[in-house]
Design a protein around this motif. Structure first.
Motif, PDB file in Angstrom:
ATOM      1  N   GLU A 110       5.072 -15.575   1.067  1.00 45.96           N
ATOM      2  CA  GLU A 110       5.743 -15.612   2.367  1.00 45.96           C
ATOM      3  C   GLU A 110       6.293 -14.242   2.760  1.00 45.96           C
ATOM      4  O   GLU A 110       6.485 -13.964   3.943  1.00 45.96           O
ATOM      5  N   LYS A 111       6.544 -13.377   1.775  1.00 44.69           N
ATOM      6  CA  LYS A 111       7.097 -12.055   2.074  1.00 44.69           C
ATOM      7  C   LYS A 111       6.061 -11.133   2.705  1.00 44.69           C
ATOM      8  O   LYS A 111       6.413 -10.109   3.292  1.00 44.69           O
ATOM      9  N   CYS A 112       4.776 -11.503   2.593  1.00 47.44           N
ATOM     10  CA  CYS A 112       3.720 -10.669   3.167  1.00 47.44           C
ATOM     11  C   CYS A 112       3.844 -10.549   4.684  1.00 47.44           C
ATOM     12  O   CYS A 112       3.369  -9.568   5.268  1.00 47.44           O
ATOM     13  N   VAL A 113       4.445 -11.533   5.344  1.00 50.95           N
ATOM     14  CA  VAL A 113       4.595 -11.473   6.809  1.00 50.95           C
ATOM     15  C   VAL A 113       5.781 -10.606   7.208  1.00 50.95           C
ATOM     16  O   VAL A 113       5.937 -10.276   8.384  1.00 50.95           O
ATOM     17  N   LEU A 114       6.607 -10.218   6.228  1.00 50.08           N
ATOM     18  CA  LEU A 114       7.788  -9.395   6.518  1.00 50.08           C
ATOM     19  C   LEU A 114       7.574  -7.924   6.197  1.00 50.08           C
ATOM     20  O   LEU A 114       8.066  -7.046   6.916  1.00 50.08           O
ATOM     21  N   THR A 115       6.859  -7.660   5.098  1.00 45.16           N
ATOM     22  CA  THR A 115       6.763  -6.289   4.597  1.00 45.16           C
ATOM     23  C   THR A 115       5.560  -6.154   3.671  1.00 45.16           C
ATOM     24  O   THR A 115       5.089  -7.161   3.120  1.00 45.16           O
ATOM     25  N   PRO A 116       5.041  -4.933   3.479  1.00 40.87           N
ATOM     26  CA  PRO A 116       3.989  -4.751   2.471  1.00 40.87           C
ATOM     27  C   PRO A 116       4.443  -5.275   1.110  1.00 40.87           C
ATOM     28  O   PRO A 116       5.510  -4.907   0.614  1.00 40.87           O
ATOM     29  N   THR A 117       3.637  -6.158   0.539  1.00 41.51           N
ATOM     30  CA  THR A 117       4.006  -6.879  -0.673  1.00 41.51           C
ATOM     31  C   THR A 117       2.861  -6.833  -1.673  1.00 41.51           C
ATOM     32  O   THR A 117       1.700  -7.049  -1.301  1.00 41.51           O
TER      33      THR A 117
END
Length: 336
Positions: A232-239
């Motif tokens: 889910e963090k991929c939609v917020l920042t490069p992960t």
């Protein structure tokens, strides 16, 4: 047993087992006695991993590993290595731990470079006796978070404090990371991410997640929950996710300990939100490190078989595979 009897066959890569002096002190002995008598297999696996890093020191620089592993795990693995060397075994005990550690180290450094000098966070879930914050200079611009059970982190802190109190060992405790924060949390619970954020984790900041030797100890629902939270963090920042997965036959090695598996993590991870996945097996070009020259060793034989094969056609044994996986995603990428 005499020193001569306890030595490995002569080989420039190996040396006689020499236990860290600190292991003989009362404080450290008491701590490791607690580990032996009170920790469960998942928690004790942290010491087994540290023992591997300590004894494969000709490839892995981890001066704190012996202290963190403890005498019993060092001696146990040393005796296995000694036996393998005497028998000219195709696979020397601990080689998987060595390759896995080197793979995670190399992929971590490459991932940090891919952020183009931007500051990053590194989150190590199930950190155990990991000492990367003290040994990897590539973390100099990174905030590192170690997440594990409270009792594991407390024991680790006590052992490191013992090193800090020792003039000789103190030199190994130079922090290489920009910062290090330890977060007491059980990743099987629903509040571990909240505890991570309370400790200073910033969801919008470039992040590398390390799940080394942890996923297969979790139940399937718990492992999937953790992976989905990270995805889910991929939609917020490069992960970036760095993780190792067992296939189904591997869990039969100890069905009471190993639970989660994925035969096709390179299919699973895109289905939950990662846009790019690379999978390696022990012995592949990026998971070799000069340790897999023998074409007939177990890992090279497995690589020659299709991944769909569950039983070795030569002898009917399970095809136990460990997959080393790097997955990534960012707000400007779409899932392929």
């Amino acid at each position: 047993m005499s020193d001569q009897e306890n030595a490995l066959p002569e080989d420039p890569m190996w040396s006689e087992l020499k236990l860290p002096d600190l292991l003989s002190t009362e404080t450290v002995r008491d701590v490791h006695a607690t580990i032996e008598h009170e920790w469960d297999p998942l928690q004790r696996s942290a010491c087994q991993t540290a023992a591997g890093r300590a004894l494969w020191k000709h490839l892995i620089h981890d001066p704190l590993a012996g202290l963190l592993a403890g005498e019993s795990y060092l001696k146990s693995l040393y005796e296995k290595i000694k036996k393998d060397r005497i028998n000219n075994a195709r696979e020397v005990s601990g080689v998987i731990l060595a390759v896995r550690t080197l793979w995670f180290d190399s992929k971590l450094e490459a991932a940090l470079k891919s952020f183009n000098s931007k500051e990053a966070q590194v989150v190590i879930l199930g950190a155990g006796m990991d000492a990367r914050a003290y040994r990897l200079s590539c973390l100099k611009d990174s905030d590192v978070f170690e997440v594990d059970f409270a009792e594991v982190l407390q024991v680790k802190t006590t052992l490191l404090q013992a090193a800090m109190d020792c003039t000789y060992e103190r030199q190994h405790l130079t922090m290489k990371a920009k910062s290090l924060r330890r977060v007491a949390a059980d990743i099987r619970d629903d509040d571990w991410l909240e505890k991570l954020q309370i400790s200073g984790f910033v969801p919008e900041k470039n992040t590398i997640w390390i799940l080394e030797g942890i996923l297969y100890y979790l139940s399937h629902p718990h492992a999937m929950q953790v992976l989905k939270i990270i995805a889910e963090k991929c939609v917020l920042t490069p992960t970036v996710l760095l993780a190792d997965f067992m296939n189904q036959p591997s869990t039969t090695l100890s069905s009471s300990i190993f639970h989660f598996y994925s035969d096709w993590p390179d299919h699973l991870l895109p289905s939950i939100g990662f846009s790019h996945v690379e999978l390696s097996q022990i012995g592949d070009p990026d998971a070799h490190f000069g340790l897999m020259h023998d074409p007939l060793n177990l890992f090279n034989k497995l690589r020659s078989l299709p991944r769909s094969v569950q039983l070795n056609p030569d002898d009917g044994t399970p095809c136990c595979r460990l997959y080393l996986v790097q997955a990534s995603g960012s707000p400007n990428q779409t899932i392929l």
